[in-house]
Design a protein around this motif. Structure first.
Motif, PDB file in Angstrom:
ATOM      1  N   HIS A 124       3.085 -16.380  22.236  1.00 32.18           N
ATOM      2  CA  HIS A 124       4.175 -15.412  22.041  1.00 32.18           C
ATOM      3  C   HIS A 124       4.714 -15.508  20.612  1.00 32.18           C
ATOM      4  N   CYS A 125       4.877 -16.732  20.145  1.00 31.39           N
ATOM      5  CA  CYS A 125       5.423 -16.961  18.818  1.00 31.39           C
ATOM      6  C   CYS A 125       4.476 -16.425  17.743  1.00 31.39           C
ATOM      7  N   ALA A 126       3.192 -16.701  17.894  1.00 37.47           N
ATOM      8  CA  ALA A 126       2.218 -16.241  16.908  1.00 37.47           C
ATOM      9  C   ALA A 126       2.171 -14.713  16.850  1.00 37.47           C
ATOM     10  N   VAL A 127       2.194 -14.068  18.016  1.00 38.45           N
ATOM     11  CA  VAL A 127       2.158 -12.600  18.047  1.00 38.45           C
ATOM     12  C   VAL A 127       3.455 -12.021  17.492  1.00 38.45           C
ATOM     13  N   ALA A 128       4.585 -12.674  17.779  1.00 33.69           N
ATOM     14  CA  ALA A 128       5.869 -12.201  17.261  1.00 33.69           C
ATOM     15  C   ALA A 128       5.842 -12.116  15.738  1.00 33.69           C
ATOM     16  N   PHE A 129       5.289 -13.132  15.090  1.00 28.81           N
ATOM     17  CA  PHE A 129       5.237 -13.116  13.630  1.00 28.81           C
ATOM     18  C   PHE A 129       4.119 -12.217  13.113  1.00 28.81           C
ATOM     19  N   LEU A 180      13.695 -10.603  22.173  1.00 31.96           N
ATOM     20  CA  LEU A 180      12.836  -9.479  22.530  1.00 31.96           C
ATOM     21  C   LEU A 180      11.358  -9.879  22.527  1.00 31.96           C
ATOM     22  N   SER A 181      10.996 -10.834  21.680  1.00 33.17           N
ATOM     23  CA  SER A 181       9.586 -11.187  21.489  1.00 33.17           C
ATOM     24  C   SER A 181       9.125 -12.357  22.344  1.00 33.17           C
ATOM     25  N   HIS A 182      10.016 -12.993  23.076  1.00 38.61           N
ATOM     26  CA  HIS A 182       9.722 -14.322  23.620  1.00 38.61           C
ATOM     27  C   HIS A 182       8.586 -14.348  24.649  1.00 38.61           C
ATOM     28  N   ASP A 183       8.250 -13.217  25.266  1.00 39.33           N
ATOM     29  CA  ASP A 183       7.150 -13.175  26.243  1.00 39.33           C
ATOM     30  C   ASP A 183       6.093 -12.144  25.872  1.00 39.33           C
ATOM     31  N   VAL A 184       6.010 -11.770  24.610  1.00 38.18           N
ATOM     32  CA  VAL A 184       5.091 -10.722  24.189  1.00 38.18           C
ATOM     33  C   VAL A 184       3.647 -11.122  24.521  1.00 38.18           C
ATOM     34  N   GLN A 185       2.882 -10.165  25.046  1.00 36.13           N
ATOM     35  CA  GLN A 185       1.497 -10.344  25.503  1.00 36.13           C
ATOM     36  C   GLN A 185       1.384 -11.351  26.657  1.00 36.13           C
ATOM     37  N   HIS A 186       2.405 -11.449  27.489  1.00 35.48           N
ATOM     38  CA  HIS A 186       2.331 -12.330  28.657  1.00 35.48           C
ATOM     39  C   HIS A 186       1.316 -11.771  29.655  1.00 35.48           C
ATOM     40  N   PRO A 187       0.384 -12.611  30.147  1.00 33.31           N
ATOM     41  CA  PRO A 187      -0.657 -12.110  31.048  1.00 33.31           C
ATOM     42  C   PRO A 187      -0.304 -12.153  32.528  1.00 33.31           C
ATOM     43  N   GLY A 188       0.901 -12.623  32.881  1.00 30.98           N
ATOM     44  CA  GLY A 188       1.244 -12.734  34.296  1.00 30.98           C
ATOM     45  C   GLY A 188       0.668 -13.967  34.958  1.00 30.98           C
ATOM     46  N   ARG A 189       0.239 -14.920  34.182  1.00 29.20           N
ATOM     47  CA  ARG A 189      -0.239 -16.221  34.666  1.00 29.20           C
ATOM     48  C   ARG A 189       0.527 -17.302  33.905  1.00 29.20           C
ATOM     49  N   ASP A 190       0.728 -18.472  34.505  1.00 26.18           N
ATOM     50  CA  ASP A 190       1.490 -19.512  33.814  1.00 26.18           C
ATOM     51  C   ASP A 190       0.569 -20.443  33.033  1.00 26.18           C
TER      52      ASP A 190
END
Length: 468
Positions: free
Chosen positions: A280-285, A245-255
């Protein structure tokens, strides 16, 4: 020196936050600038550490990006489309609350047919991902692992609050009907348009919470519908669900390539290495650390071995293993490492020792990462009527980056050029070179995933048969 100032400020600010959190297991008082008798506090007061560090952070790190010391959203404005569960208590940047008590009933209002939930025939587009229904769907999936949750002391209300916080930290999803519509041109002389070029659009075509729900659901199908869960213990299952569920959290739509090429603050923070995945990992935690969202509260800290030692300070072996699993799973979704991870799993079937994830922790870790990878690209493994819904959204997100690259004078590859891209060609190439090698390897560990291979080949043939 600045490093000395920073260390003192970090210890003091982090300690104060932990000691003041409701339900905190830290029993020893944390040092603070107002607590005389501690070296850090005295040092901070003498050198005005807080003000100095804040000024330096304002200079180095834009306020709209998460700072090292606080869980703040990547974007200054909250997700307007994410109707997070209303909570009691004071405000938090990530959750909007500091309490775990939901105002809505604990049982999901929007229930899904269980047989459908366990199959690839469920259509995530039938869910209002941005609203309470999206949170209810997460709760529905997690409740299928109630034995795991009970073993690790996770209440349903905590799952709900955590899911709402994760939902809040994804950008709103673009409506499928809007994919392919011509966006406003990017004028770098315009402040808003310039921000959009670097930081992406307010609505994300593909990497939204809808994608996160799809990944979570498909992982559940692999684990329960296809019986891959037999290879993992409860802690690993919980880690995989959280990572999905967290793997793309806060993704900006850019690579990652775009962020590195434009010296984006996130690329600077993570030293150009797996920029998005590390974020993503930092925000997940950071979300898991928020009061009311801690799915790990029952096993986060070790019991002191020595009498009189403070509790709630040293992380437990279980939490460290949980964290290791989540980090590996999220970092494993980096596109650049896809082939490496697929090859690592394939090597488990070449010679001795024989593939045995139950007995071999290395085999189990490789399988875990590969299953998350397979869930991440699962929009391709469903029957064509379901799968084709994702294609224009993927293409639109790529092309919006291409629009930004063109406005910035960068080279635009054909796959991101809306005037030259071939949807059928991109889809068949992705299935052939990325998906099939992964899923054909996974069938050796999870035979029931042969259904995915059949769907991939059928979808590839269908795309090939469609006019360009």
């Amino acid at each position: 020196s600045f490093c000395t100032l920073l260390r003192a400020f970090t210890r003091t600010r982090a300690g104060a936050a932990m000691s003041s959190s409701p339900g905190s297991t830290v029993r020893t008082p944390a040092p603070s600038a107002s607590s005389p008798g501690t070296a850090d506090a005295q040092y901070m007061k003498r050198h005005n550490v807080a003000a100095v560090v804040e000024r330096l952070l304002d200079t180095v790190v834009p306020s709209r990006h998460p700072r090292p010391f606080e869980a703040a959203s990547l974007f200054s404005a909250p997700n307007p489309a994410a109707k997070a569960v209303k909570l009691k208590g004071s405000s938090s940047a990530l959750t909007g609350s500091t309490t775990s008590e939901p105002s809505s009933p604990s049982s999901p209002k929007h229930k899904v047919d269980q047989a459908l939930l366990d199959s690839l025939h469920f259509d995530v587009f039938t869910i209002d991902a941005a609203g309470p229904e999206g949170v209810d769907f997460v709760v529905n999936v997690f409740e299928r692992y109630r034995d795991v949750l009970d073993d690790h002391g996770v209440a349903q209300s905590t799952v709900r609050t955590w899911a709402a916080a994760v939902q809040r930290n994804y950008r709103p999803a673009m409506a499928p009907a809007d994919a392919g519509t011509t966006p406003e041109p990017i004028d770098l002389n315009d402040v808003v348009a310039s921000r959009r070029a670097f930081d992406g659009d307010d609505n994300i075509p593909f990497h939204s919470f809808r994608h996160a729900l799809n990944v979570l659901h498909t992982l559940h199908v692999y684990l329960s519908g296809f019986n891959a869960r037999q290879h993992f213990d409860g802690l690993e299952l919980l880690a995989m669900l959280v990572a999905a569920l967290s793997h793309d959290v806060q993704h900006p739509g850019r690579d990652n390539g775009f962020l590195v090429a434009t010296a984006h603050p996130l690329a600077q923070r993570y030293n150009d290495v797996a920029v998005l995945e590390q974020h993503h990992c930092a925000v997940a935690f950071a979300i898991l650390n928020e009061p009311g969202c801690d799915l790990c509260s029952a096993f986060r800290f070790a019991t002191p071995v020595r009498d009189g030692a403070p509790s709630g300070v040293v992380l437990s072996a279980d939490f460290k293993r949980f964290r290791d699993c989540v980090v590996k799973c999220i970092l494993g979704t980096e596109v650049a490492s896809h082939e490496k991870h697929t090859g690592a799993l394939a090597s488990c079937f070449d010679g001795a020792p024989p593939f045995d994830p139950k007995a071999n922790s290395d085999h189990r870790a490789r399988l875990m990462v590969s299953l998350i990878q397979a869930a991440d690209v699962s929009n391709e493994v469903r029957a064509f009527p379901f799968s084709r819904q994702w294609a224009p959204l993927v293409e639109e997100e790529f092309c919006r980056q291409g629009d930004a690259e063109r406005a910035l004078g960068m080279e635009v590859p054909q796959s991101r050029d809306r005037d030259a891209v071939s949807r059928g060609k991109e889809q068949t190439g992705f299935i052939t070179h990325v998906c099939l090698p992964l899923f054909e390897t996974l069938t050796k560990a999870v035979p029931a995933m042969e259904e995915c291979v059949r769907n991939l080949k059928s979808n590839r043939d269908t795309w090939n048969a469609l006019p360009s």
